[in-house]
Design a protein around this motif. Sequence first.
Motif, short mmCIF file in Angstrom:
data_model
loop_
_atom_site.label_atom_id
_atom_site.label_comp_id
_atom_site.label_asym_id
_atom_site.label_seq_id
_atom_site.Cartn_x
_atom_site.Cartn_y
_atom_site.Cartn_z
N GLY A 190 0.73 -1.14 0.11
CA GLY A 190 0.06 0.12 0.05
C GLY A 190 0.99 1.24 0.09
O GLY A 190 0.40 2.36 0.13
N LEU A 191 2.22 1.15 -0.18
CA LEU A 191 3.13 2.47 0.04
C LEU A 191 3.42 2.90 -1.42
O LEU A 191 4.35 3.77 -1.40
N GLU A 192 2.95 2.45 -2.53
CA GLU A 192 3.65 2.80 -3.84
C GLU A 192 5.33 2.99 -3.74
O GLU A 192 5.82 3.92 -3.57
N LEU A 193 5.77 1.79 -3.50
CA LEU A 193 7.50 1.67 -3.62
C LEU A 193 7.80 2.04 -4.91
O LEU A 193 7.36 1.93 -5.84
N ALA A 194 9.04 3.11 -4.49
CA ALA A 194 9.69 3.53 -5.63
C ALA A 194 11.08 2.73 -5.78
O ALA A 194 11.36 2.27 -6.88
N PHE A 195 11.87 2.96 -4.63
CA PHE A 195 13.19 2.41 -4.75
C PHE A 195 13.83 2.11 -3.52
O PHE A 195 13.54 2.59 -2.51
N LEU A 196 14.79 1.22 -3.46
CA LEU A 196 15.70 1.00 -2.30
C LEU A 196 17.09 1.75 -2.59
O LEU A 196 17.41 1.82 -3.82
N LYS A 197 17.64 2.31 -1.42
CA LYS A 197 18.90 3.09 -1.70
C LYS A 197 19.84 2.97 -0.37
O LYS A 197 19.19 2.65 0.66
N PHE A 198 20.91 2.70 -0.52
CA PHE A 198 22.02 2.84 0.56
C PHE A 198 22.59 4.47 0.77
O PHE A 198 22.78 4.82 -0.09
N ASP A 199 21.82 4.82 2.00
CA ASP A 199 22.03 6.15 2.02
C ASP A 199 23.09 6.44 3.21
O ASP A 199 23.39 5.76 4.12
N THR A 200 23.92 7.50 3.13
CA THR A 200 24.94 7.85 3.72
C THR A 200 24.70 9.22 4.01
O THR A 200 25.82 9.81 4.88
N SER A 201 23.69 10.00 4.23
CA SER A 201 23.48 11.13 4.49
C SER A 201 23.49 11.66 6.01
O SER A 201 24.01 12.63 6.37
N GLN A 202 23.12 10.51 6.69
CA GLN A 202 22.79 10.60 8.01
C GLN A 202 23.18 9.16 8.73
O GLN A 202 22.41 8.39 9.15
N GLY A 203 24.35 8.85 8.75
CA GLY A 203 24.70 7.29 9.12
C GLY A 203 24.66 6.62 8.01
O GLY A 203 24.75 7.18 6.80
N LEU A 254 19.91 1.35 5.25
CA LEU A 254 19.17 1.09 3.98
C LEU A 254 17.91 1.74 4.04
O LEU A 254 17.23 1.56 5.10
N VAL A 255 17.44 2.41 2.93
CA VAL A 255 16.16 3.11 3.13
C VAL A 255 15.41 2.84 2.00
O VAL A 255 15.71 2.53 0.64
N LEU A 256 14.07 2.69 2.16
CA LEU A 256 13.02 2.38 1.41
C LEU A 256 12.29 3.53 0.98
O LEU A 256 11.67 4.27 1.71
N GLU A 257 12.44 4.05 -0.42
CA GLU A 257 11.60 5.45 -0.54
C GLU A 257 9.97 4.97 -1.23
O GLU A 257 10.23 3.87 -2.21
N THR A 258 9.35 5.77 -0.99
CA THR A 258 7.90 5.32 -1.32
C THR A 258 7.13 6.43 -1.56
O THR A 258 7.48 7.84 -1.19
N GLY A 259 5.81 6.41 -2.20
CA GLY A 259 5.13 7.52 -2.47
C GLY A 259 5.82 8.63 -3.33
O GLY A 259 6.68 8.24 -4.13
N ALA A 260 5.52 9.84 -3.14
CA ALA A 260 6.07 11.01 -3.81
C ALA A 260 7.42 11.33 -3.10
O ALA A 260 8.19 11.85 -3.71
N THR A 261 7.18 11.40 -1.60
CA THR A 261 8.19 12.06 -0.74
C THR A 261 8.69 11.09 0.13
O THR A 261 9.66 11.24 0.97
N GLU A 262 7.75 10.10 0.83
CA GLU A 262 8.17 9.46 2.08
C GLU A 262 9.32 8.14 1.69
O GLU A 262 9.84 7.89 0.62
N SER A 263 9.96 8.06 2.98
CA SER A 263 11.00 7.03 2.99
C SER A 263 11.03 6.32 4.36
O SER A 263 10.66 7.01 5.30
N TRP A 264 11.57 5.40 4.48
CA TRP A 264 11.57 4.45 5.56
C TRP A 264 12.96 3.91 5.86
O TRP A 264 13.60 3.31 4.93
#
Length: 287
Positions: free
Chosen positions: A208-221, A224-234
């Motif tokens: 139900g989240l409109e999965l966008a993509f996964l990424k390895f994020d180093t901006s704050q530590g 592994l971040v899951l991007e969803t919807g238009a702007t959300e991330s987990w």
Amino acid sequence: MGSIWEIDFYSRPILDANQKKVWEVLICESPLNVETRTDSLFRYAQYCSSTQVNSGWLRTALQEAIAKAGEAPIKIRFFRRQMNNMITKACQDAGIPAQPSRRTLFLNQWLKQRMEEVYPQETGYQGGTNPSVRLERPLPQRLPDALEGKQWVFVTLQAADFAEMTEWEIGFGEAFPLELAQVSPETRIPGVLIFSPRALPIAGWMSGLELAFLKFDTSQGERLVLETGATESWILANIKNPQTLAEAKGFEEAKQQANGVHFIGVQSDPQAESFAGFWLLQEVNLP
């Protein structure tokens, strides 16, 4: 399951006789599995004068597209957040739910093709960029405790392996034809598998989240971040183990070599032969 559509309604790099930007609505069908033939997907395009830009005009265009397609979609995805209110109202007035989403792969490709081949041929074309308003994005959210996987691993599959994806046992999921991403059958496609005894509820929530993509994020530590919807991330996981950190970097490198294509799967345990959820994803640059 019915069709899902993708929509963009925005100004184009074209000026009319009054030196005002010409607007355009693009509507196309989302490819939902690896066997979809992109040349068979529904498409609709119509220019709009800047003096007519409103939800009423857009609703009429939607109704014309529905008449042309012969049936309405079950929902419509759109990526351009600054058009949220107008697109949402037009879709609602046409009786269709609208969903902010970055999973607009076919629309993105079509828009790029028109930017390169169609608009330059139009009278009043203005070269250069057609800037989009950049809006602030919220920080990644922490996953609800009940949805955290018991275990997860980085894996890879060959692109050719996805040819049989329609035969896999999958509870929730979505895919697209790899020809859309222009990857060869030999390309290694990276992914993440999540294992949990609560695999089905996790997959249901993700669907139900409109999965966008996964990424390895180093901006704050490093995470592994899951991007969803238009702007959300987990935040799926904070990464501290040196070996896992190396695997995360390898995941990002493989993703770039695969034109952004990757996947996420959810299973009850590593021995399971079915998937509670499986999504083929692609990270792309939106206009």
